[in-house]
Design a protein around this motif. Structure first.
Motif, mmCIF file in Angstrom:
data_model
loop_
_atom_site.group_PDB
_atom_site.id
_atom_site.type_symbol
_atom_site.label_atom_id
_atom_site.label_comp_id
_atom_site.label_asym_id
_atom_site.label_seq_id
_atom_site.Cartn_x
_atom_site.Cartn_y
_atom_site.Cartn_z
ATOM 1 N N TYR A 1 49.534 41.279 20.290
ATOM 2 C CA TYR A 1 50.497 40.259 19.878
ATOM 3 C C TYR A 1 51.891 40.602 20.400
ATOM 4 O O TYR A 1 52.598 39.740 20.944
ATOM 5 N N LYS B 1 55.905 39.385 27.065
ATOM 6 C CA LYS B 1 55.658 38.634 28.303
ATOM 7 C C LYS B 1 56.042 37.163 28.189
ATOM 8 O O LYS B 1 55.865 36.394 29.131
ATOM 9 N N GLY B 2 56.567 36.762 27.016
ATOM 10 C CA GLY B 2 57.009 35.389 26.834
ATOM 11 C C GLY B 2 55.898 34.390 26.614
ATOM 12 O O GLY B 2 56.097 33.177 26.767
ATOM 13 N N LYS B 3 54.706 34.857 26.224
ATOM 14 C CA LYS B 3 53.576 33.963 26.011
ATOM 15 C C LYS B 3 53.507 33.413 24.593
ATOM 16 O O LYS B 3 52.732 32.501 24.323
ATOM 17 N N THR B 4 54.280 33.995 23.686
ATOM 18 C CA THR B 4 54.339 33.480 22.322
ATOM 19 C C THR B 4 55.734 33.740 21.764
ATOM 20 O O THR B 4 56.438 34.648 22.207
ATOM 21 N N THR B 5 56.135 32.917 20.801
ATOM 22 C CA THR B 5 57.460 33.034 20.189
ATOM 23 C C THR B 5 57.312 33.480 18.737
ATOM 24 O O THR B 5 56.680 32.784 17.936
ATOM 25 N N LYS C 1 52.613 42.464 22.968
ATOM 26 C CA LYS C 1 52.612 42.307 24.419
ATOM 27 C C LYS C 1 52.826 40.842 24.799
ATOM 28 O O LYS C 1 53.586 40.526 25.732
ATOM 29 N N ALA C 2 52.167 39.939 24.067
ATOM 30 C CA ALA C 2 52.331 38.508 24.334
ATOM 31 C C ALA C 2 53.778 38.071 24.116
ATOM 32 O O ALA C 2 54.313 37.242 24.868
#
Length: 313
Positions: free
Chosen positions: A42, A48-52, A44-45
């Protein structure tokens, strides 16, 4: 009486997950492994900007860590290497107990006589922490051993026995014990045009080959150690452009070495998949000058014959 062994482990990523999976197998720490792995995936996401996230990084850090219970994982903050150097939550430490009577049920607590208490301590460079005698046991990538301390020889290395035999005892007390099975291989890849009819794409082929050999720059010494200096006397190392896929660069060069699991992407680029040269695997290592009886018991528990590895003792 319970003895404590401090073990250096990676702070994040697949190598840490491999370590946690091994402790899940030998100590019943399934819930711990799932908890840490899901938390770091979570985070890491987020990095990397994959989740806020709904909470800021300090609120999440406080929620994850419980300093009152050593059997709950602790986390810490590091600056990530990505653009902007964002703060990233990574693993810090946790305590796990292993006894001599088989795996412990998930969530159970150890008694005072349960054998070995293991403190998993996160380090950015576990291998180097062992080299400086901070720890007796630790986990890190087998690649680092080949890149840093294995001496080069005419013939290449293929096994732990080869690796450890190539470590100069005057340089380091660290030795590789066994792999954890999270295996991706450094594999020979070539275009069909480079291979003569009926030829095998193996180490012997490289020995007779003259021409470019495409590799990642960071793996030059590793490839030299794995293939041996005699095999690369007539090859010229070339390196992929950062904007080009490794498999595409190898297709242009004709021959190369790259990390593969199934080889499907290589085949999509028209490449022949040859020999698996050496496993890129998380390995258990020991500093033989620091290991004591408790560390030996732990090492035996972590390298049981029924546990999956690519690199065997």
């Amino acid at each position: 009486m319970t003895e404590t062994v401090r073990v250096a482990v990676p702070r994040k990523g697949r190598p840490l997950e491999a370590v946690l999976e091994r402790f899940a197998a030998v100590a019943g720490a399934d819930a711990l492994a799932d908890d840490v792995s899901s938390t770091l995936r979570y985070e890491k996401a987020i990095t990397k900007g994959k989740t806020t996230p709904e909470r800021d990084v300090y609120e999440r850090l406080a929620a994850y860590s419980d300093l009152s219970d050593p059997h709950r994982p602790e986390y810490t903050l590091l600056r990530d290497d990505r653009e902007g150097k964002p703060r990233r939550i990574v693993f810090d430490s946790v305590s796990v107990t292993i006894d001599g009577e088989g795996p412990r049920p998930s969530g159970s607590r150890p008694s005072a006589d349960d054998g070995v208490t293991v403190e998993l301590i996160g380090r950015e460079e576990p291998f180097r922490a062992l080299r400086t005698h901070e720890f007796g046991l630790g986990f890190d990538s087998a690649d680092l051993v080949l890149e840093e301390v294995v001496t080069l020889g005419e013939t290449g290395v293929e096994s732990i026995a080869d690796v450890n035999a190539r470590i100069d005892p005057r340089d380091t007390d660290v030795r590789v014990v066994s792999g954890l099975g999270d295996t991706v291989y450094h594999t020979l890849l070539a275009t069909p045009e480079v291979l003569p009819p009926g030829a095998e794409l193996d180490r012997e082929f490289v020995t007779d080959y003259e021409g470019p050999l495409c590799i990642s720059p960071r793996y030059e010494r590793l490839v030299e150690a794995v293939l041996g200096t005699r095999a690369i006397e007539t090859v010229e190392f070339v390196y992929p452009d950062p904007a080009v896929e490794e498999e595409a660069a190898i297709a242009d060069a004709g021959l190369g070495v790259y990390l593969t699991m199934t080889g499907s992407t290589a085949r999509e680029h028209g490449l022949v998949v040859g020999d698996d040269l050496f496993p890129s695997e998380t390995v258990l290592m020991e500093n033989v000058a620091e290991a004591g009886p408790a560390a030996e018991r732990l090492k035996s528990a972590l390298t049981g014959a029924d546990l999956e590895t690519a690199i065997r003792p």
